[in-house]
Design an enzyme around this catalytic site. Structure first.
Site, PDB file in Angstrom:
ATOM      1  N   HIS A  61       0.843  -1.207   0.000  1.00 17.30           N
ATOM      2  CA  HIS A  61       0.000   0.000   0.000  1.00 17.30           C
ATOM      3  C   HIS A  61       0.873   1.250   0.000  1.00 17.30           C
ATOM      4  O   HIS A  61       1.327   1.709   1.051  1.00 17.30           O
ATOM      5  CB  HIS A  61      -0.909  -0.016   1.235  1.00 17.30           C
ATOM      6  CG  HIS A  61      -1.909   1.094   1.286  1.00 17.30           C
ATOM      7  ND1 HIS A  61      -3.124   0.986   1.908  1.00 17.30           N
ATOM      8  CD2 HIS A  61      -1.882   2.358   0.786  1.00 17.30           C
ATOM      9  CE1 HIS A  61      -3.799   2.111   1.795  1.00 17.30           C
ATOM     10  NE2 HIS A  61      -3.052   2.971   1.117  1.00 17.30           N
ATOM     11  N   HIS A  63       1.600   5.208  -2.265  1.00 16.71           N
ATOM     12  CA  HIS A  63       1.124   6.208  -3.229  1.00 16.71           C
ATOM     13  C   HIS A  63       2.360   6.884  -3.818  1.00 16.71           C
ATOM     14  O   HIS A  63       2.968   7.728  -3.171  1.00 16.71           O
ATOM     15  CB  HIS A  63       0.267   7.272  -2.537  1.00 16.71           C
ATOM     16  CG  HIS A  63      -0.933   6.721  -1.816  1.00 16.71           C
ATOM     17  ND1 HIS A  63      -2.190   6.706  -2.386  1.00 16.71           N
ATOM     18  CD2 HIS A  63      -1.078   6.173  -0.590  1.00 16.71           C
ATOM     19  CE1 HIS A  63      -3.051   6.169  -1.528  1.00 16.71           C
ATOM     20  NE2 HIS A  63      -2.402   5.838  -0.429  1.00 16.71           N
ATOM     21  N   LEU A  64       2.728   6.500  -5.051  1.00  9.79           N
ATOM     22  CA  LEU A  64       3.943   7.092  -5.636  1.00  9.79           C
ATOM     23  C   LEU A  64       3.641   8.260  -6.567  1.00  9.79           C
ATOM     24  O   LEU A  64       4.538   8.797  -7.211  1.00  9.79           O
ATOM     25  CB  LEU A  64       4.792   6.012  -6.319  1.00  9.79           C
ATOM     26  CG  LEU A  64       5.245   4.871  -5.389  1.00  9.79           C
ATOM     27  CD1 LEU A  64       6.238   3.948  -6.086  1.00  9.79           C
ATOM     28  CD2 LEU A  64       5.846   5.375  -4.080  1.00  9.79           C
ATOM     29  N   LYS A 145      -8.824  -1.105  -5.804  1.00  9.15           N
ATOM     30  CA  LYS A 145      -8.822  -0.360  -4.540  1.00  9.15           C
ATOM     31  C   LYS A 145     -10.124   0.412  -4.469  1.00  9.15           C
ATOM     32  O   LYS A 145     -10.472   1.147  -5.402  1.00  9.15           O
ATOM     33  CB  LYS A 145      -7.637   0.605  -4.480  1.00  9.15           C
ATOM     34  CG  LYS A 145      -7.684   1.584  -3.291  1.00  9.15           C
ATOM     35  CD  LYS A 145      -7.468   0.892  -1.959  1.00  9.15           C
ATOM     36  CE  LYS A 145      -7.620   1.818  -0.764  1.00  9.15           C
ATOM     37  NZ  LYS A 145      -6.547   2.781  -0.571  1.00  9.15           N
ATOM     38  N   HIS A 222      -5.266  -0.560   6.558  1.00  7.01           N
ATOM     39  CA  HIS A 222      -4.953   0.364   7.668  1.00  7.01           C
ATOM     40  C   HIS A 222      -6.009   0.406   8.779  1.00  7.01           C
ATOM     41  O   HIS A 222      -6.622   1.436   9.026  1.00  7.01           O
ATOM     42  CB  HIS A 222      -4.566   1.769   7.186  1.00  7.01           C
ATOM     43  CG  HIS A 222      -5.433   2.422   6.135  1.00  7.01           C
ATOM     44  ND1 HIS A 222      -6.792   2.492   6.254  1.00  7.01           N
ATOM     45  CD2 HIS A 222      -5.108   3.061   4.989  1.00  7.01           C
ATOM     46  CE1 HIS A 222      -7.269   3.137   5.209  1.00  7.01           C
ATOM     47  NE2 HIS A 222      -6.267   3.486   4.420  1.00  7.01           N
ATOM     48  N   ASP A 295       1.565   2.774   3.767  1.00  8.43           N
ATOM     49  CA  ASP A 295       0.664   3.805   3.241  1.00  8.43           C
ATOM     50  C   ASP A 295       1.470   5.078   2.943  1.00  8.43           C
ATOM     51  O   ASP A 295       1.022   6.188   3.255  1.00  8.43           O
ATOM     52  CB  ASP A 295      -0.496   4.088   4.199  1.00  8.43           C
ATOM     53  CG  ASP A 295      -1.634   4.850   3.520  1.00  8.43           C
ATOM     54  OD1 ASP A 295      -1.530   5.150   2.312  1.00  8.43           O
ATOM     55  OD2 ASP A 295      -2.632   5.153   4.205  1.00  8.43           O
ATOM     56  N   HIS A 299       3.201  14.300   0.449  1.00  5.84           N
ATOM     57  CA  HIS A 299       2.723  15.634   0.055  1.00  5.84           C
ATOM     58  C   HIS A 299       3.877  16.584   0.340  1.00  5.84           C
ATOM     59  O   HIS A 299       4.799  16.234   1.083  1.00  5.84           O
ATOM     60  CB  HIS A 299       1.507  16.043   0.891  1.00  5.84           C
ATOM     61  CG  HIS A 299       0.341  15.093   0.773  1.00  5.84           C
ATOM     62  ND1 HIS A 299      -0.514  15.105  -0.296  1.00  5.84           N
ATOM     63  CD2 HIS A 299      -0.081  14.095   1.585  1.00  5.84           C
ATOM     64  CE1 HIS A 299      -1.426  14.150  -0.134  1.00  5.84           C
ATOM     65  NE2 HIS A 299      -1.178  13.529   0.995  1.00  5.84           N
TER      66      HIS A 299
HETATM   67  O1  DOR Z   1      -3.825   9.703   4.636  1.00  3.71           O
HETATM   68  C1  DOR Z   1      -4.123   9.297   3.521  1.00  3.71           C
HETATM   69  N1  DOR Z   1      -3.459   9.731   2.419  1.00  3.71           N
HETATM   70  N2  DOR Z   1      -5.135   8.425   3.382  1.00  3.71           N
HETATM   71  C2  DOR Z   1      -5.633   8.103   2.172  1.00  3.71           C
HETATM   72  O2  DOR Z   1      -6.553   7.334   2.116  1.00  3.71           O
HETATM   73  C3  DOR Z   1      -5.067   8.705   0.948  1.00  3.71           C
HETATM   74  C4  DOR Z   1      -3.670   9.101   1.174  1.00  3.71           C
HETATM   75  C5  DOR Z   1      -3.133   9.977   0.058  1.00  3.71           C
HETATM   76  O3  DOR Z   1      -3.217   9.580  -1.097  1.00  3.71           O
HETATM   77  O4  DOR Z   1      -2.553  11.027   0.346  1.00  3.71           O
HETATM   78 ZN    ZN Z   2      -3.394   4.953   1.160  1.00  2.00          ZN
END
Ligand code: DOR
Ligand code: ZN
Length: 429
Positions: A61, A63-64, A145, A222, A295, A299
């Site tokens: 899990h 996010h790239l 997902k 999560h 996860d 950002h």
């Molecule tokens: O905290 C999170 N960030 N939860 C999510 O479900 C999405 C993720 C994101 O893509 O930033």
């Molecule tokens: Zn996530």
């Protein structure tokens, strides 16, 4: 027999650390033996005292980003973060901009990833817009997902699925929207009230009912509460084919971190009470969850420091620090050595990848970790573009020294030894 590479030293085999020789040929583990019985090889790596050999870690899990959010992370920086964390397979989430919900978008992402990735990867697809594409999507994506906004869509596609992996983010949106309306001007510390534990519990209940049809392999990601973990354990005892995971932030941090770090610690689902965190940690310790996931949700720091609650995006990076954190918890006796399986063997099994274990026939992914020396987690040195962490200042006593990916030295002392695009797409086996 002559092989390409033999790595000798203390290896994590079958849940124990044993002196061994791992032989890799053609990118695949050919044999595992005592060092004395190792085959001859073109190359030989003998590990030093204080080092251990682990399988490449698997993070199911992450996010790239990339696409229009490449400023937050791209497939090069994201997979360099993975490599530095000893992770050789990542499964990437579809909440890109644009959202990945069609074969065309999936192919676009596959092209970007294949061009830039340093580690092996697989991709999730969001709930597909066009049901007719499902058979083609299945050939590329490791699974679907489903976000809280898409629970309704899951119901409308479920009859077109056949044992597919469906990863669900369990938080009930109605509950969240109702709570959000009750607070006129929320601060970061209201986050847990706006997304309360009951939102997760309701969503898990709902999903367990849906999974009862047996058409999907449901995976709940999560988890943050003892109640949802217990419901899932109970469903498993009654024979449901479901799995679940937890993050280290929900196990090791609590809502206190939001007081200290503000928006940096904002994440969905939110960090909860110390009691809930202890329950998640116990679930990891007892193997009540099937996987640990980072996860990794990068950002920019500027975005995380915004003053208005709604404008702070949720999530933070984790890929570079997960293995050192897990190893340190193991050395501290908090969790057993076997916990390593939750970040390697088990997620690989769930994804259907021949990775995550030092066993003949598996990909030759090996991580050499040095134990002992203390390091303070310093996010300013992350490879990720997101240079902050609610784990900032934590002391770890494990460091990734070398990573071999399919038998090739991919990272040494923090530096990549392979080029962009070495990472390969892993299709479902
Ligand atoms: O905290 C999170 N960030 N939860 C999510 O479900 C999405 C993720 C994101 O893509 O930033
Ligand atoms: Zn996530």
């Amino acid at each position: 027999m002559r092989v390409d590479l033999v790595i000798e030293g203390k290896a994590y085999l079958d849940g124990r650390l044993i002196e061994a020789a791992v032989a890799i040929d053609d990118g695949v583990i050919a044999s595992i033996s005592s060092p004395a019985l190792a085959p001859s090889s073109d190359e030989r790596v003998v590990m030093r005292q204080g080092q251990i050999m682990l399988p490449g870690m698997v993070d199911m899990h992450v996010h790239l980003r990339d696409f229009s959010q490449a400023y937050k992370e791209d497939w090069y920086t994201g997979t360099l973060a993975a490599l530095r964390g000893g992770v050789t397979l990542v499964a990437d989430m579809p909440n890109n901009d644009p959202f990945i919900d069609s074969l065309e978008r999936l192919m676009e992402k596959l092209e970007i990833a294949a061009r830039k990735a340093l580690v092996d990867f697989t991709l999730y697809c969001g709930a597909p817009k066009d049901l007719r594409e499902i058979p083609e999507i299945r050939k590329i994506a490791c699974g679907l997902k489903i976000y809280p906004e898409d629970y309704g869509k899951l119901l409308s596609i479920i009859n077109h699925l056949e044992g597919d992996l469906v990863v669900v983010h369990p938080e009930d949106l109605e509950t969240i929207m109702r709570e959000r309306r009750l607070i006129a001007k929320p601060t970061i510390e209201d986050h847990g009230r706006i997304r309360p534990r009951i939102a997760e519990i309701r969503a898990v209940e709902n999903m367990l009912r849906i999974a009862g049809s047996g058409r999907i392999r449901l995976h709940l990601t999560h988890l943050t509460t003892s109640d949802s973990i217990m419901m899932i354990a109970s469903s498993k005892l009654h024979g449901a084919t479901i799995s679940c995971d937890a993050t280290l932030h929900h196990a090791l941090l609590s809502s206190d971190a939001m007081r200290r770090f503000g928006g940096i610690a904002k994440v969905n689902p939110p960090l909860r009470s110390r009691e809930d965190a202890d329950a998640v940690l116990n679930a990891i310790r007892l193997g009540l969850v099937d996987a640990i996931v980072s996860d990794h949700a990068p950002h920019l720091l500027e975005e995380k420091l915004r003053s208005s609650y709604d404008e702070v995006p949720p999530g933070f990076p984790g890929l570079e620090i997960y293995l050192p954190l897990i190893m340190t918890q193991i050395m501290d006796g908090v969790i057993p050595l076997k916990t390593l399986d939750l970040y390697s063997r088990r997620p690989a099994e769930i994804l259907g990848a021949r990775k995550g274990a030092l066993e003949p026939g598996m990909d030759g992914d090996v991580v050499i970790v040095e134990l002992g020396r203390e390091h303070v987690i310093d996010p300013s040195r992350f490879a990720s573009k997101a240079k902050y962490s609610p784990f900032e200042g934590w002391v770890v006593r494990a460091e990734v020294r070398m990573v071999f990916l399919r038998g090739v030295l991919a990272l040494e002392d923090g530096e990549p030894r392979i080029g962009m695009g070495f990472g390969r797409h892993v299709a479902r086996s």
